[in-house]
Design an enzyme around this catalytic site. Structure first.
Site: not given
Ligand code: AMP
Length: 280
Positions: A30, A37, A61, A185
Site C-alpha cells: 500500500m 517492504h 480493507q 510499519s
Molecule cells: P502494506 O504496505 O502494509 O500493506 O504491506 C505490504 C507487505 O509488506 C505485506 O506483505 C506486509 O506484511 C509487508 N510488511 C509490512 N511491514 C513489514 C515489516 N516490518 N517486515 C516485513 N514485511 C513487512
C-alpha cells in the site's frame, strides 16, 4: 524500472515474461514504503527473474472509521525505493481501475480470517482477499511475497490460494524491525517520539515471552496473561488482543508447540493501531 497503470499492460507483461521462459515475482503493497517492504522486494528478486511491485491503498480493507484518508502516501519516494531495491515494474492502479462503478464481486475466506484481526476489523480480510485475488489475476505472478509481520494476512492469503487453486507460490519474508525493536510499519509515521518509546514495549514483551518459552513454559494461558500484564505496564498501550495460535489456522492453542506457535498481539498506542507477532 517501468510504471504501469492499466490491467492490460500488466497482463501483457505477464504473457511476455512467461513466453520468454522467465518467472514473475510480485510484492503487493500500500506504499509509504519502508525497509520491510524493500526486504520483500529483494527477497522476490532472489526468487524470480522479473519483479513487480504494486502500490495501491486498497479502500475495501479499511473500515468506515479507519485511517484510509490519512494513510501515508509518498509516491515519488516509493518509486525511487522500488528501483533501488531491484523492482523492474511498478503497478499503480487507480481506485476506478480496481473498483469501477458498479463493482460487486468479493472474496471471503471464512475460517483463518475469522479470529484476531477478523474480529476486531470486520471488513479487513474481505478487502485483502478481494484485492489480492484481483492483483494475482492482473499480475499473474509465479511467486508472491508477503511479510510475516502480518502473520494472519499471510495465512489467509495462503488459504485463499489453496482453496481457489490460484497457481502462485506464496513466500513469507521475515519481519524487519527498527534498531529499537519496533516492527517497521507505514503506520509508525503516526507516532510521536514519546509514543514511539511506548510502542517499544510491544517487541520487548514479545522477546520476554519467547524467552519464557525457551526456558520451558508451554501453557498458552500463562503466556497470554504475562503478555497482557507486561503490556499494561506501558500506560499508553491498550491491548486489543493477545493470543497463542497455530500459525496456519490461527486457531488458539492450549499449549505451545515450539516452532509451530505464534504469539500475536494487537494494541492501540493512543490513536495508532499496531500489530506484531513472534513465532514461539
Ligand atoms: P502494506 O504496505 O502494509 O500493506 O504491506 C505490504 C507487505 O509488506 C505485506 O506483505 C506486509 O506484511 C509487508 N510488511 C509490512 N511491514 C513489514 C515489516 N516490518 N517486515 C516485513 N514485511 C513487512
Amino acid at each position: 524500472m517501468q510504471t504501469h497503470d492499466t490491467v492490460s499492460a500488466m497482463q501483457q507483461l505477464a504473457r511476455e515474461t512467461h513466453a520468454a521462459g522467465k518467472t514473475l515475482g510480485f510484492v503487493p503493497t500500500m506504499g509509504a514504503l519502508h525497509q520491510g517492504h524493500l526486504d520483500l522486494i529483494k527477497l522476490a528478486a532472489t526468487k524470480a527473474d522479473v519483479v513487480v511491485v504494486s502500490i495501491f491503498v486498497n479502500p475495501t480493507q479499511f473500515g468506515p472509521n479507519e485511517d484510509f484518508d490519512r494513510y501515508p502516501r509518498a509516491l515519488e519516494a516509493d518509486l525511487e525505493l522500488c528501483e533501488g531495491a531491484g523492482a523492474h515494474h511498478v503497478f499503480l492502479p487507480t481506485k476506478d481501475t480496481i473498483y469501477p462503478e458498479g463493482y460487486s464481486t468479493y472474496i471471503e475466506e471464512q475460517s483463518v480470517a475469522a479470529p484476531l484481526e477478523g474480529e476486531s476489523r470486520p471488513a479487513f480480510f474481505r478487502g485483502v482477499t478481494t484485492v489480492v485475488a484481483k492483483l494475482f489475476n492482473i499480475v499473474q505472478p509465479d511467486i508472491a511475497v508477503f511479510g510475516q509481520k502480518d502473520a494472519q494476512q499471510l495465512a489467509v492469503v495462503r488459504k485463499m490460494v489453496t482453496d481457489l487453486h490460484i497457481p502462485v507460490e506464496i513466500v513469507a519474508g521475515p519481519t524487519t524491525r527498527d534498531t529499537d525493536g519496533l516492527a517497521l510499519s507505514s503506520r509508525n509515521a503516526y507516532l510521536t517520539n514519546s509514543q514511539r518509546e511506548g510502542a517499544r514495549a510491544i517487541p520487548q514483551t514479545l522477546e520476554k515471552i519467547k524467552a519464557m518459552v525457551d526456558a520451558g513454559e508451554r501453557r498458552a494461558e500463562r503466556l497470554v496473561a504475562e503478555t497482557t500484564h507486561l503490556l499494561a505496564d506501558e500506560r499508553r498501550i491498550r491491548v486489543i488482543y493477545v493470543a497463542v495460535v497455530d500459525p496456519t489456522t490461527m486457531k488458539k492453542q492450549t499449549d505451545v508447540e515450539p516452532g509451530n506457535s505464534l504469539l500475536a498481539v494487537a494494541a492501540w498506542l493512543d490513536q495508532t493501531r499496531l500489530i506484531d507477532n513472534t513465532l514461539l
